[in-house]
Write a protein that holds these residues in place. Structure first.
Motif, PDB file in Angstrom:
ATOM      1  N   ILE A  21       0.808  -1.208   0.000  1.00  0.00           N
ATOM      2  CA  ILE A  21       0.000   0.000   0.000  1.00  0.00           C
ATOM      3  C   ILE A  21       0.846   1.265   0.000  1.00  0.00           C
ATOM      4  CG2 ILE A  21      -1.338   1.328   1.716  1.00  0.00           C
ATOM      5  CD1 ILE A  21      -3.207  -1.058   1.874  1.00  0.00           C
ATOM      6  N   VAL A  22       2.029   1.193   0.568  1.00  0.00           N
ATOM      7  CA  VAL A  22       2.861   2.390   0.639  1.00  0.00           C
ATOM      8  C   VAL A  22       3.963   2.315  -0.417  1.00  0.00           C
ATOM      9  CG1 VAL A  22       4.223   3.898   2.118  1.00  0.00           C
ATOM     10  CG2 VAL A  22       2.431   2.466   3.129  1.00  0.00           C
ATOM     11  N   ALA A  23       3.828   3.179  -1.433  1.00  0.00           N
ATOM     12  CA  ALA A  23       4.870   3.286  -2.448  1.00  0.00           C
ATOM     13  C   ALA A  23       5.802   4.429  -2.046  1.00  0.00           C
ATOM     14  CB  ALA A  23       4.253   3.539  -3.806  1.00  0.00           C
ATOM     15  N   ARG A  51       6.765  11.015  12.640  1.00  0.00           N
ATOM     16  CA  ARG A  51       6.084  11.482  13.844  1.00  0.00           C
ATOM     17  C   ARG A  51       4.641  11.005  13.907  1.00  0.00           C
ATOM     18  NH1 ARG A  51       6.973  17.597  13.730  1.00  0.00           N
ATOM     19  NH2 ARG A  51       7.482  17.209  11.544  1.00  0.00           N
ATOM     20  N   VAL A  52       3.918  11.032  12.777  1.00  0.00           N
ATOM     21  CA  VAL A  52       2.533  10.528  12.872  1.00  0.00           C
ATOM     22  C   VAL A  52       2.539   9.031  13.148  1.00  0.00           C
ATOM     23  CG1 VAL A  52       1.469  12.306  11.433  1.00  0.00           C
ATOM     24  CG2 VAL A  52       2.192  10.172  10.387  1.00  0.00           C
ATOM     25  N   CYS A  53       3.499   8.335  12.587  1.00  0.00           N
ATOM     26  CA  CYS A  53       3.551   6.887  12.807  1.00  0.00           C
ATOM     27  C   CYS A  53       3.778   6.599  14.283  1.00  0.00           C
ATOM     28  CB  CYS A  53       4.663   6.283  11.962  1.00  0.00           C
ATOM     29  SG  CYS A  53       4.645   4.497  11.964  1.00  0.00           S
ATOM     30  N   ASP A  54       4.604   7.417  14.880  1.00  0.00           N
ATOM     31  CA  ASP A  54       4.920   7.243  16.290  1.00  0.00           C
ATOM     32  C   ASP A  54       3.803   7.809  17.173  1.00  0.00           C
ATOM     33  OD1 ASP A  54       6.036   7.243  18.761  1.00  0.00           O
ATOM     34  OD2 ASP A  54       7.625   8.667  18.321  1.00  0.00           O
ATOM     35  N   TRP A 102       0.685   9.307  16.401  1.00  0.00           N
ATOM     36  CA  TRP A 102      -0.722   8.984  16.134  1.00  0.00           C
ATOM     37  C   TRP A 102      -0.968   7.485  16.253  1.00  0.00           C
ATOM     38  CZ3 TRP A 102      -2.473  11.992  11.086  1.00  0.00           C
ATOM     39  CH2 TRP A 102      -2.421  13.372  11.341  1.00  0.00           C
ATOM     40  N   MET A 103      -0.052   6.716  15.631  1.00  0.00           N
ATOM     41  CA  MET A 103      -0.305   5.291  15.483  1.00  0.00           C
ATOM     42  C   MET A 103       0.353   4.454  16.569  1.00  0.00           C
ATOM     43  SD  MET A 103      -2.207   5.465  13.018  1.00  0.00           S
ATOM     44  CE  MET A 103      -2.534   3.706  12.905  1.00  0.00           C
ATOM     45  N   GLY A 104       1.353   5.014  17.240  1.00  0.00           N
ATOM     46  CA  GLY A 104       2.067   4.213  18.236  1.00  0.00           C
ATOM     47  C   GLY A 104       2.788   3.040  17.609  1.00  0.00           C
ATOM     48  N   GLU A 105       3.084   3.119  16.305  1.00  0.00           N
ATOM     49  CA  GLU A 105       3.677   1.966  15.618  1.00  0.00           C
ATOM     50  C   GLU A 105       5.183   2.083  15.437  1.00  0.00           C
ATOM     51  OE1 GLU A 105       1.870  -0.471  13.186  1.00  0.00           O
ATOM     52  OE2 GLU A 105      -0.177   0.238  13.410  1.00  0.00           O
ATOM     53  N   GLU A 106       5.675   3.276  15.270  1.00  0.00           N
ATOM     54  CA  GLU A 106       7.108   3.482  15.021  1.00  0.00           C
ATOM     55  C   GLU A 106       7.612   2.537  13.942  1.00  0.00           C
ATOM     56  OE1 GLU A 106       9.554   4.528  18.454  1.00  0.00           O
ATOM     57  OE2 GLU A 106       7.853   3.998  19.713  1.00  0.00           O
ATOM     58  N   ALA A 107       6.866   2.463  12.853  1.00  0.00           N
ATOM     59  CA  ALA A 107       7.245   1.537  11.787  1.00  0.00           C
ATOM     60  C   ALA A 107       8.243   2.143  10.810  1.00  0.00           C
ATOM     61  CB  ALA A 107       5.992   1.087  11.028  1.00  0.00           C
ATOM     62  N   ILE A 108       8.277   3.462  10.731  1.00  0.00           N
ATOM     63  CA  ILE A 108       9.248   4.083   9.827  1.00  0.00           C
ATOM     64  C   ILE A 108      10.140   5.028  10.612  1.00  0.00           C
ATOM     65  CG2 ILE A 108       8.219   3.953   7.540  1.00  0.00           C
ATOM     66  CD1 ILE A 108       6.768   6.524   8.134  1.00  0.00           C
ATOM     67  N   GLU A 109      11.376   5.119  10.185  1.00  0.00           N
ATOM     68  CA  GLU A 109      12.339   5.981  10.859  1.00  0.00           C
ATOM     69  C   GLU A 109      13.397   6.359   9.838  1.00  0.00           C
ATOM     70  OE1 GLU A 109      13.682   8.284  12.444  1.00  0.00           O
ATOM     71  OE2 GLU A 109      12.727   7.785  14.345  1.00  0.00           O
ATOM     72  N   TRP A 146      10.640  -3.686   5.109  1.00  0.00           N
ATOM     73  CA  TRP A 146       9.239  -3.892   4.742  1.00  0.00           C
ATOM     74  C   TRP A 146       8.346  -3.379   5.864  1.00  0.00           C
ATOM     75  CZ3 TRP A 146       7.482  -4.228   0.235  1.00  0.00           C
ATOM     76  CH2 TRP A 146       6.225  -4.755  -0.059  1.00  0.00           C
ATOM     77  N   LEU A 147       7.232  -2.794   5.513  1.00  0.00           N
ATOM     78  CA  LEU A 147       6.331  -2.253   6.516  1.00  0.00           C
ATOM     79  C   LEU A 147       5.322  -3.300   6.962  1.00  0.00           C
ATOM     80  CD1 LEU A 147       5.281   1.330   5.381  1.00  0.00           C
ATOM     81  CD2 LEU A 147       6.653   0.702   7.369  1.00  0.00           C
ATOM     82  N   GLY A 148       5.502  -3.805   8.149  1.00  0.00           N
ATOM     83  CA  GLY A 148       4.545  -4.778   8.678  1.00  0.00           C
ATOM     84  C   GLY A 148       3.529  -4.096   9.573  1.00  0.00           C
ATOM     85  N   CYS A 149       3.225  -2.849   9.275  1.00  0.00           N
ATOM     86  CA  CYS A 149       2.405  -2.033  10.166  1.00  0.00           C
ATOM     87  C   CYS A 149       0.923  -2.171   9.829  1.00  0.00           C
ATOM     88  CB  CYS A 149       2.824  -0.581  10.015  1.00  0.00           C
ATOM     89  SG  CYS A 149       2.558   0.001   8.341  1.00  0.00           S
ATOM     90  N   SER A 150       0.105  -1.300  10.407  1.00  0.00           N
ATOM     91  CA  SER A 150      -1.333  -1.386  10.151  1.00  0.00           C
ATOM     92  C   SER A 150      -1.700  -0.789   8.800  1.00  0.00           C
ATOM     93  CB  SER A 150      -2.103  -0.673  11.268  1.00  0.00           C
ATOM     94  OG  SER A 150      -2.006   0.725  11.081  1.00  0.00           O
ATOM     95  N   GLN A 151      -0.756  -0.178   8.110  1.00  0.00           N
ATOM     96  CA  GLN A 151      -0.979   0.377   6.769  1.00  0.00           C
ATOM     97  C   GLN A 151      -2.022   1.487   6.765  1.00  0.00           C
ATOM     98  OE1 GLN A 151       0.960  -1.154   4.312  1.00  0.00           O
ATOM     99  NE2 GLN A 151       1.680  -2.610   5.814  1.00  0.00           N
ATOM    100  N   CYS A 152      -2.018   2.283   7.815  1.00  0.00           N
ATOM    101  CA  CYS A 152      -3.025   3.331   7.911  1.00  0.00           C
ATOM    102  C   CYS A 152      -2.895   4.371   6.798  1.00  0.00           C
ATOM    103  CB  CYS A 152      -2.913   4.035   9.259  1.00  0.00           C
ATOM    104  SG  CYS A 152      -1.384   4.974   9.438  1.00  0.00           S
ATOM    105  N   GLY A 153      -1.680   4.535   6.285  1.00  0.00           N
ATOM    106  CA  GLY A 153      -1.488   5.523   5.222  1.00  0.00           C
ATOM    107  C   GLY A 153      -1.412   6.954   5.718  1.00  0.00           C
ATOM    108  N   ASN A 154      -1.382   7.142   7.014  1.00  0.00           N
ATOM    109  CA  ASN A 154      -1.274   8.523   7.507  1.00  0.00           C
ATOM    110  C   ASN A 154       0.061   9.147   7.139  1.00  0.00           C
ATOM    111  OD1 ASN A 154      -3.809   8.830   8.737  1.00  0.00           O
ATOM    112  ND2 ASN A 154      -3.142   7.444  10.351  1.00  0.00           N
ATOM    113  N   CYS A 155       1.095   8.308   7.044  1.00  0.00           N
ATOM    114  CA  CYS A 155       2.396   8.836   6.634  1.00  0.00           C
ATOM    115  C   CYS A 155       2.302   9.366   5.209  1.00  0.00           C
ATOM    116  CB  CYS A 155       3.473   7.758   6.757  1.00  0.00           C
ATOM    117  SG  CYS A 155       3.046   6.186   6.002  1.00  0.00           S
ATOM    118  N   ILE A 156       1.527   8.687   4.376  1.00  0.00           N
ATOM    119  CA  ILE A 156       1.334   9.136   2.997  1.00  0.00           C
ATOM    120  C   ILE A 156       0.587  10.473   2.997  1.00  0.00           C
ATOM    121  CG2 ILE A 156       0.241   8.602   0.799  1.00  0.00           C
ATOM    122  CD1 ILE A 156       0.402   5.625   1.601  1.00  0.00           C
TER     123      ILE A 156
HETATM  124  S1  SF4 Z   1       1.128   3.291   7.146  1.00  0.00           S
HETATM  125 FE1  SF4 Z   1       0.674   4.097   9.203  1.00  0.00          FE
HETATM  126  S2  SF4 Z   1       1.555   2.622  10.598  1.00  0.00           S
HETATM  127 FE2  SF4 Z   1       2.437   2.212   8.593  1.00  0.00          FE
HETATM  128  S3  SF4 Z   1       4.337   3.376   8.490  1.00  0.00           S
HETATM  129 FE3  SF4 Z   1       2.744   4.715   7.667  1.00  0.00          FE
HETATM  130  S4  SF4 Z   1       2.011   5.888   9.435  1.00  0.00           S
HETATM  131 FE4  SF4 Z   1       3.152   4.141  10.242  1.00  0.00          FE
END
Ligand code: SF4
Ligand SMILES: Cc1cc2nc3c(=O)[nH]c(=O)nc-3n(C[C@H](O)[C@H](O)[C@H](O)COP(=O)(O)O)c2cc1C
Ligand code: SF4
Ligand code: SF4
Ligand code: FES
Lengths: 768, 436
Positions: A142-144, A158-161, A163-170, A186-196
Motif C-alpha cells: 500500500i505504501v509506495a 512522527r505521525v507513525c509514532d 498517532w499510530m504508536g507503531e514506530e514503523a518508519i524511521e 518492509w512495513l509490517g504495520c497497520s498500513q493506515c497511510g497517515n504517513c502518505i
Molecule cells: S502506514 Fe501508518 S503505521 Fe504504517 S508506516 Fe505509515 S504511518 Fe506508520
C-alpha cells in the motif's frame, strides 16, 4: 491554554494574543504568511526544515517561528530582505537534490514543496551539479516510496509514532544520505497511510491509487467514512463516475479527524467501482432456481405482489452500514407499508442498553484528546475505532492523561496504559459488576484481578480533575453495559466531568439504534417472519435462518451468502453514490455526499424501500428527495429534532444529536441478571497472554475490503517480496503465494546480461 | 610528539610524564583526591562559586563559563541530576583529551565527583568517541580502583554522598560531540541534536537536569578546588582563567600537546620557537587554524608581527577563535582550496541530516569543490560558495552548520590567490589540469 492576553508586535502592528500561543500560528492567524514543512499542529516540534525563520528583537540569529512561544512585548518581523533571502535559500536547498520532474510525480498539483517554492522560492536555478538519485520502490503493498523526493520533514515518522504508536518508519543513514526507511525493509504495520497523507511531497505515495489520474482532474467530495464508527471525514476523489482514491488532506476536507484515516477508510474503496457489483435487479422465479436479471419495474411489481401475499408477517432488517435515511425508511416500511413490528438491525452489538441508560454526556473525540483519565473496558479501538485509539494515544503522550485498560487480552493499546487490569478470559462482566457495585469484594475472584487493582483505579478516578471518560464496547453483556452506562454519571463532581464513549462496530451503528426505536433482536425477527426485506447482508452465521422462508428480498451491492437465499435481489447504491447522514460514536450526525452517480442500475436503499412501499400503497411523501427523508427523521426522532442538511454543511463544526441523559434508575433486575452471569463464570480461569497481531481485524477480507486486492496480501500476512522495485501485487497471488518466479533476479539483471543472453532473461519471468 | 607545559607549571599535564600515572597509587601520591575531600567539606554553593571565580570556560569548543553552567542546574528539583563528560573529541586537529583519558584518568573521575557533589548528582557518564574504545579499559580500571578505595559508589569516604561513574562509547559520529546529540545517543536514540531550550541543565539526559562538560573542563576542577578559584584564574587572564591545552599539528618541528597559560604571548613565538618553527625551514608559514577545524582559518599576515595572545579575547581580535584548541599549522606547500575541500567533505560526511541548510548545503558545497578540483571551476563559484555558506550560517538547527560554513568563508576571503588559481586558471601550482 490560559486565556490571559499578552501583547506582541508583528511587522510593527500590535496584537493581543493568548499567552502561550505559538508564534507561527499567531502570525498566520493575523495574516502574515509563513512557509513551513516540518511544523504540524499537535505533533512534536521538529524545527528541521528552517523555512519558518523570522527575526525577533533581542535574539541573535533568525528564529524558527514554529518553536517560539509568544511572550509579552515580543517584537517580531516576518518580512524583510534578510528573511526572504533565508526563505529562498531553504527552498533552493530543498530543490538541490530534488528531481524537477513534477509531471511524473503522483503528488504533482497538490505538492506542498511545489507550492512553497512557487510562493517563496527563487525560481532561477543555481544548482548545476549532478543530483543524488535513488530508485522508486515499495515499502508495502500500500505504501509506495520515491525516496529522492523526500525533504526529511519527518512528519511521517512522527505521525507513525505519535498517532499510530507503531514506530514503523524511521530515518536511516546520515547527512544527505538520510532516507526514511523501515525496519527490515518492509512495513509490517497497520498500513493506515497517515504517513502518505501528511507527506508534503511525492515521497510516500498511495500504492492503491498510484498513477491512476492527476489530482486536478478529480472531483473532491467531502463525506463520511463507511467503515468505522468514529465517523471520520474524508474526501472522495472521483473522475468520470469512477472513485480513484480517498484522502483526508486538509486542502479538501477539514473534519474532526484532521488528516487521520485508517487502512480501510483510506484504501478499501475498490468495492465502489468493482466489476462484481450487482448491475440490475435479479429475480429467482423458482426456489432453487437461478437469479435472472430483470427490469426495476418488473422486480418491484414482483416484490409487491409477493409481499402482499405474506400480509403482516413481513420482517425488515437493516444493516448499520446504511445511511440514517435508509434505515429510517426501512423502519417506516415495516410499520407503515407492511404493518409489522418485526424490524431489526443486523449489527452484532446492540446499542440500546447503552443509550437507554445514558447517565452522562457522550464524549467527543476532541474531549478524548484532552481528557485527564480514560478507562477502556474491553474493545480494541486500535483495530476497530482507530481514530478513538489515536486520540487516546495523544492524550497519553502529548497530554499526560492517565489511561486504564481493563481487558482479558493484552491488546496493543495496553502498552500505552498507565494501569492495565488483566482480567480472566471472558470475565469483563465481572469487572463491570465489581466497578458498579464496590461493596461486593468476592467478585474479584472471578475477575482474576486483585481488589487493590480496582482500588488503584478508583483512586486515579478520584484524583482526576477534568474529564474522566469511560469507554466500552459489545464484548460486555447487555446487562453489564446497562449497569456501566448507568453508574457513569455518578463519577462526576464539581471538578470532574464523567463522559461516556461507546465502541460500536459500524459506521452507522449509533444512527441505526436511533432510527429503529422499538427494534427487536435480529434472531427473533428472522425466526418469526415469513417474508423478509433485508437491506445489506446478514452476519454469515445467521443466514441459515433464511432457509424455508416464503419470500426474501435483499438489497445489496454484491452477491453474498445472504443473497443465496434471496428470491429477489435489488442493486443498492454504495455510500459514495448517495446523499444522507451517518451518526458516529460521539453522536455527531454527519453528511454523506454523493461523489458519483449510482453504478449501473443501483439505487439508494431508501429509494428502493420507498418504491416497494408505494407498490404496496404506502407513500412516505419523500418525493425522492433525501432532504425530505432527513426532515422526516428530524420530525420524528427526538434527538434529531430541528436538524436540517444545511446545519450539517460544515464538517469542521459537527453537530451532535441531543441525547437526553437518563436519571439513575432502578437497575436491580439488570444487577441480578449480571450477578447470575458472573456467578456462572468459572472460579479459576485462564489468562490470554498473547497480544493480537497488528491488523488482525483491520486487514480482514470482507465483502467490501476484499474488492481491493491489497487487502488479500495483507490478510495473507503481508509477505515481503524479493524485489522491492515492483508492486507486490505483481509478485504474489492474492493468497500470498509467490507469483512470478525469479522476478527479483529478472529485474536486477545488469546490462551485460541483457546483451549476452536475451533469451534466458526473458524466460526467467514466467507466470506460474 | 611533545607533551609539556610552557610558561607555567604543568597542571593538566602534571602527571602525564610519570610512570604508572594512570594508577590510583600515583594519583594519590601526587595529591589526588585531596580536592574531593576538600570539596566534600564545602557547601555546594561554595564549590560553584569557586568555579565561577576561576573564570574557567568550557574547553569543548564553545567556551561557555563553567560556573555559570553549573549554577543553572535546579538543584532543588526532585529529579535525578546527571554529570556527563564529553569525551567525544572528534574535532579535526584536536587530540588533547585522549592524553588525559589515557594518562590521568583519575583526575577526570575526581573532577566529575566534585561536580556531582556540587550539583547533587548520583550518576556520571563519560561518553567516549567510538574510535577511543581502546582507551576505555583504562578508565574502567581506574573507576574500579576508585570504587575499591571507596571513592566511587555508595557512601563515598564514609559520607552520605553516593555516586556512580559509567563509561559509554559512541559509534563514530562527529555530531555526537554536540552536547544534545550526545545525550540522544547516550539514551540509545539516533545521534540527533535536540531543540534548545530546554537546555541540558534543565532537561538533559532522560529529561533531567544535566551538566555536559568537556574532559579538560572537568580535569581543571580539582585544580581549582585545590588552589582556589582566584589563584587558578590568575594563571591566565581576567576573562580567560587558568591554563589550556593546545593540540599542535601540521608543519612544525615539534607537534604535540602543549599546556599554556591563558593569554600566552604570542602566537608567532609559540609557533616559531616553542613548537620548533617550520618543519621545512625553507617553507614559509602560510596558514593556521588555531582552534580545531570549525574556526576561521588565519593567514600569515594575521599572525606575523601581530602579537596575537592565545586566549579567548586575543584570538577573536585576531580573527579566529580558541575553539577546542586544535592548532593546525600549514606552510606554503598547502593549497587552501584543497585543504578546505577536505574539511568540507568532513562536514558533509558528518552532517547528521536533520536540518535543511546543513544537510543539503554541505552536499552542494562538496559537489562544487569536486567540480573545481577537476578543473571545471568557474569564476562565479567563489561568490556562490560564499552565498551558500551565508545561507547555512546562523540558519541551521545546531552549530555544525556554522562550523561547516566558517572555514570556507574565511578561506575564500583570506586566501583569494588560491581560489583564483583554481577558478580562473583551473589548475593548482603543481600544474595539474583537468582531464576534460
Ligand atoms: S502506514 Fe501508518 S503505521 Fe504504517 S508506516 Fe505509515 S504511518 Fe506508520
Ligand atoms: C558539531 C559539534 C561537535 C562538538 N564536538 C565536541 C567534542 O568532540 N568534544 C567536546 O568536548 N565538545 C564538543 N562540542 C561542544 C559541546 O556541544 C559542548 O559545548 C561541550 O561539550 C560543553 O562542555 P564545556 O562547556 O566543558 O566545553 C561540539 C559541538 C558541536 C556543535
Ligand atoms: S517521506 Fe515525506 S513526510 Fe516523510 S520526511 Fe520525507 S517528505 Fe517528510
Ligand atoms: S546543522 Fe542540522 S543537519 Fe547539521 S548536524 Fe546540526 S542538526 Fe544536523
Ligand atoms: S516549520 Fe519551523 S523549522 Fe520547519
Amino acid at each position: 491554554m490560559s486565556t490571559e492576553l499578552i501583547k506582541v508586535t508583528i511587522n510593527e502592528q500590535e496584537f493581543e494574543v493568548e499567552k502561550g500561543a505559538k508564534l507561527i500560528e499567531v502570525c498566520r492567524e493575523k495574516g502574515f504568511g509563513i512557509p513551513s514543512f516540518c511544523y504540524y499542529g499537535d505533533l512534536a516540534l521538529q524545527a528541521s526544515c528552517r523555512m519558518c525563520l523570522v527575526r525577533i528583537e533581542k535574539m541573535p540569529k533568525l528564529q524558527t517561528s514554529c518553536t517560539i512561544t509568544c511572550t509579552d512585548g515580543m517584537i517580531v518581523t516576518t518580512q524583510s530582505e534578510e528573511i526572504e533571502k533565508a526563505q529562498r535559500a531553504m527552498s533552493e536547498f530543498l530543490l538541490a537534490n530534488h528531481p524537477l520532474d513534477c509531471p511524473v510525480c503522483d503528488r504533482g498539483g497538490e505538492c506542498e514543496l511545489q507550492e512553497m517554492v512557487m510562493d517563496w522560492g527563487d525560481l532561477e536555478e543555481r544548482f548545476v551539479e549532478r543530483k543524488n538519485a535513488q530508485p522508486e520502490k515499495f515499502l508495502s503493498p500500500i505504501v509506495a516510496n520515491d525516496p529522492q523526493r523526500c525533504i526529511l520533514c519527518k512528519r511521517c515518522t512522527r505521525v507513525c509514532d505519535e498517532w499510530m504508536g507503531e514506530e514503523a518508519i524511521e530515518a536511516g543513514n546520515r547527512g544527505v544520505n538520510t532516507v526514511i526507511g523501515t525496519y527490515g525493509g518492509w512495513l509490517g504495520c497497520s498500513q493506515c497511510g497517515n504517513c502518505i497523507e501528511v507527506c508534503p511531497t511525492g515521497t510516500l505515495l498511495d500504492g492503491v491509487y498510484r498513477h491512476e489520474t492527476r489530482p486536478w482532474e478529480m472531483d473532491q467530495t467531502r463525506t463520511t467514512d463507511v467503515y468505522s464508527s468514529d465517523g471520520m471525514q474524508l474526501s472522495i476523489g472521483s473522475r468520470g463516475g469512477e472513485v480513484h482514491r480517498i484522502v483526508a488532506r486538509d486542502r479538501y476536507v477539514n473534519g474532526l479527524n484532521g488528516e487521520f484515516l485508517d487502512v480501510k477508510a483510506r484504501f478499501a474503496h475498490g468495492f465502489i467501482n468493482s466489476k462484481d457489483r450487482i448491475k440490475t435487479p435479479l429475480i429467482r422465479y423458482k426456489k432453487g432456481g437461478k437469479l435472472i436479471p430483470s427490469t426495476w419495474d418488473e422486480a418491484i411489481h414482483f416484490v409487491g405482489s409477493k409481499l402482499k401475499e405474506s400480509g403482516n408477517n413481513v420482517g425488515v432488517v437493516a444493516s448499520s452500514r446504511l445511511t440514517n435515511e435508509s434505515i429510517f425508511t426501512l423502519k417506516r416500511f415495516a410499520t407503515e407499508a407492511v404493518n409489522s413490528n418485526n424490524y431489526a438491525v443486523s449489527d452484532a452489538y446492540d446499542l440500546a442498553p447503552f443509550f437507554d441508560n445514558l447517565s452522562a454526556p457522550l464524549c467527543t473525540h476532541k474531549e478524548i484528546r484532552h481528557a485527564k483519565t480514560i478507562l477502556l473496558i474491553g474493545g480494541e479501538p486500535e483495530e476497530e475505532q482507530t481514530f478513538t485509539a489515536k486520540q487516546i494515544r495523544q492524550a497519553v503522550r502529548n497530554g499526560g492523561a492517565k489511561f486504564i485498560v481493563v481487558h482479558d487480552t493484552p491488546i496493543r493499546l495496553a502498552a500505552q496504559a498507565s494501569q492495565f487490569i488483566h482480567v480472566n478470559k471472558g470475565s469483563l462482566d465481572a469487572f463491570a459488576l465489581a466497578f458498579a457495585d464496590q461493596s461486593d469484594a468476592t467478585i474479584t475472584k472471578k475477575l482474576g484481578a486483585a481488589q487493590t487493582e480496582i482500588d488503584d483505579l478508583l483512586k486515579t478516578i478520584g484524583e482526576t480533575e477534568g474529564d474522566f471518560i469511560i469507554m466500552f464496547g459489545g464484548d460486555l453483556s447487555a446487562e453489564a453495559q446497562a449497569v456501566l452506562a448507568n453508574v457513569a454519571g455518578s463519577f462526576a463532581s464539581d471538578t470532574r466531568r464523567a463522559l461516556l464513549h461507546p465502541l460500536p462496530l459500524y459506521n452507522n451503528s449509533v444512527g441505526a439504534n436511533d432510527m429503529m426505536a422499538g427494534k427487536k433482536p435480529l434472531e427473533e425477527v428472522l425466526r418469526t417472519s415469513k417474508a423478509l426485506l433485508i437491506a445489506g447482508s446478514l452476519p454469515e452465521d445467521k443466514t441459515d435462518l433464511l432457509a424455508n422462508k416464503d419470500f426474501v428480498v435483499v438489497q445489496e451491492l454484491f452477491e453474498t451468502a445472504t443473497t443465496e437465499y434471496a428470491d429477489v435481489v435489488l442493486p443498492a447504491a454504495s455510500f459514495a453514490e448517495v446523499d444522507g447522514t451517518f451518526t458516529n460514536n460521539a453522536g455527531f450526525v454527519q453528511r454523506v455526499r454523493k461523489a458519483i452517480e449510482p453504478i449501473h442500475q443501483s439505487k439508494p436503499d431508501w429509494v428502493i424501500a420507498s418504491m416497494i412501499a408505494r407498490e404496496l400503497g404506502a407513500d412516505f411523501g419523500y418525493n425522492f428527495s433525501s432532504t425530505m427523508v432527513f426532515k422526516a427523521i428530524a420530525d420524528s426522532v427526538p434527538a434529531y429534532e430541528g436538524l436540517r442538511y444545511p446545519l450539517l454543511k460544515d464538517e469542521s463544526k459537527p453537530v451532535q444529536a441531543k441525547y437526553s441523559p437518563v436519571a439513575k434508575r432502578d437497575l436491580s433486575n439488570e444487577f441480578a441478571a449480571l450477578r447470575r452471569k458472573v456467578e456462572a463464570l468459572p472460579e479459576t480461569s485462564e489468562k490470554i497472554t498473547e497480544t493480537p497481531r497488528v491488523g488482525h481485524k483491520l486487514h480482514r477480507v470482507t465483502t467490501m475490503t476484499g474488492k481491493t486486492d491489497q487487502f488479500h496480501l495483507l490478510a495473507a500476512g503481508n509477505p515481503k517480496p524479493e524485489n522491492l522495485l515492483v508492486s507486490p501485487l505483481v509478485q504474489f497471488n492474492l493468497d500470498g503465494t509467490p507469483r512470478l518466479v525469479e522476478m527479483a533476479e529478472a529485474a536486477s539483471v545488469n546490462v551485460k546480461d541483457r546483451i549476452d543472453d536475451k533469451e534466458t532473461v526473458a524466460s526467467k519471468v514466467v507466470l506460474k | 610528539m611533545e607533551i609539556k607545559a610552557i610558561g607555567c607549571e604543568p597542571l593538566q599535564l602534571k602527571r602525564v610524564g610519570m610512570k604508572d600515572s594512570h594508577t590510583l597509587k600515583v594519583y594519590q601520591e601526587t595529591g589526588g583526591y585531596e580536592s574531593l575531600k576538600k570539596a566534600m567539606n564545602m557547601t555546594q554553593d561554595d564549590i560553584i562559586n569557586e568555579v565561577k571565580a576561576s573564570a574557567l570556560r568550557g574547553r569543548g569548543g564553545a567556551g561557555f563559563p563553567t560556573g555559570m553552567k553549573w549554577s543553572f542546574v535546579p538543584r532543588q528539583s526532585p529529579k535525578q541530576k546527571y554529570i556527563v563528560c564529553n569525551a567525544d573529541e572528534s574535532e579535526p586537529g584536536t587530540f588533547k583529551d585522549r592524553y588525559l583519558l589515557e594518562l590521568d584518568p583519575h583526575s577526570l573521575i575526581e573532577g566529575m565527583l566534585i561536580a556531582a557533589f556540587a550539583l547533587g548528582s548520583q550518576a556520571c557518564y563519560i561518553y567516549y568517541r567510538g574510535e577511543y574504545r581502546y582507551l576505555i579499559d583504562i578508565m574502567d580500571k581506574a573507576i574500579e580502583e576508585a570504587r575499591a578505595a571507596n571513592l566511587v559508589g555508595k557512601n563515598i569516604l564514609g559520607s552520605d554522598f553516593s555516586c556512580e561513574v559509567y563509561t559509554h562509547t559512541g559509534a563514530g559520529a562527529y555530531i555526537c560531540g554536540e552536547e544534545t546529540a550526545l545525550l540522544s545517543s547516550l539514551e540509545g536514540y539516533r545521534g540527533h541534536p535536540r531543540m534548545k531550550p530546554p537546555f541540558p541543565a534543565i532537561e538533559g539526559l532522560y529529561a533531567s537536569p544535566t551538566v555536559v562538560n568537556n574532559v579538560e573542563t572537568l580535569t581543571s576542577v580539582p585544580q581549582i578546588i585545590e588552589m582556589g578559584g582566584e589563584a587558578w584564574k590568575k594563571l591566565g587572564t581576567e576573562k580567560s582563567g587558568g591554563t589550556k591545552l593546545w593540540s599542535v599539528s601540521g608543519h612544525v618541528k615539534k607537534p604535540g600537546v602543549y599546556e599554556l597559560p591563558m593569554g600566552y604571548a604570542d602566537m608567532e613565538k609559540f609557533i616559531m620557537e616553542d613548537c620548533g618553527g617550520m618543519r621545512r625551514p625553507d617553507k614559509k608559514l602560510k596558514a593556521v587554524i588555531p582552534g580545531g577545524s570549525s574556526v576561521y582559518i588565519m593567514n600569515a599576515e594575521q599572525i606575523i608581527g601581530k602579537n596575537v595572545t592565545l586566549d579567548y579575547e586575543g584570538l577573536v581580535e585576531a580573527g579566529s577563535m580558541v575553539g577546542s584548541g586544535g592548532f593546525i599549522v600549514m606552510d606554503e606547500t598547502v593549497d587552501v582550496v584543497e585543504s578546505t575541500k577536505n574539511l568540507t567533505e568532513f562536514y558533509k560526511h558528518e552532517s547528521c541530516g536533520w536540518c535543511t541548510p546543513c544537510r543539503e548545503g554541505t552536499d552542494w558545497l562538496v559537489k562544487i569543490f569536486n567540480r573545481i578540483s577537476i578543473g571545471e571551476g568557474r569564476p562565479e563559484d567563489a561568490q556562490l560558495l560564499l552565498d551558500i555558506c551565508d545561507n547555512i550560517e546562523g540558519k541551521s538547527f545546531c552549530p555544525l552548520g556554522d562550523a561547516a560554513a566558517w572555514p570556507i568563508q574565511s578561506a575564500v576571503k583570506r586566501f583569494p590567490e588560491d581560489f583564483k588559481k583554481w577558478l580562473l586558471n583551473k589548475t593548482n601550482d603543481n600544474g595539474y589540469t583537468a582531464n576534460v
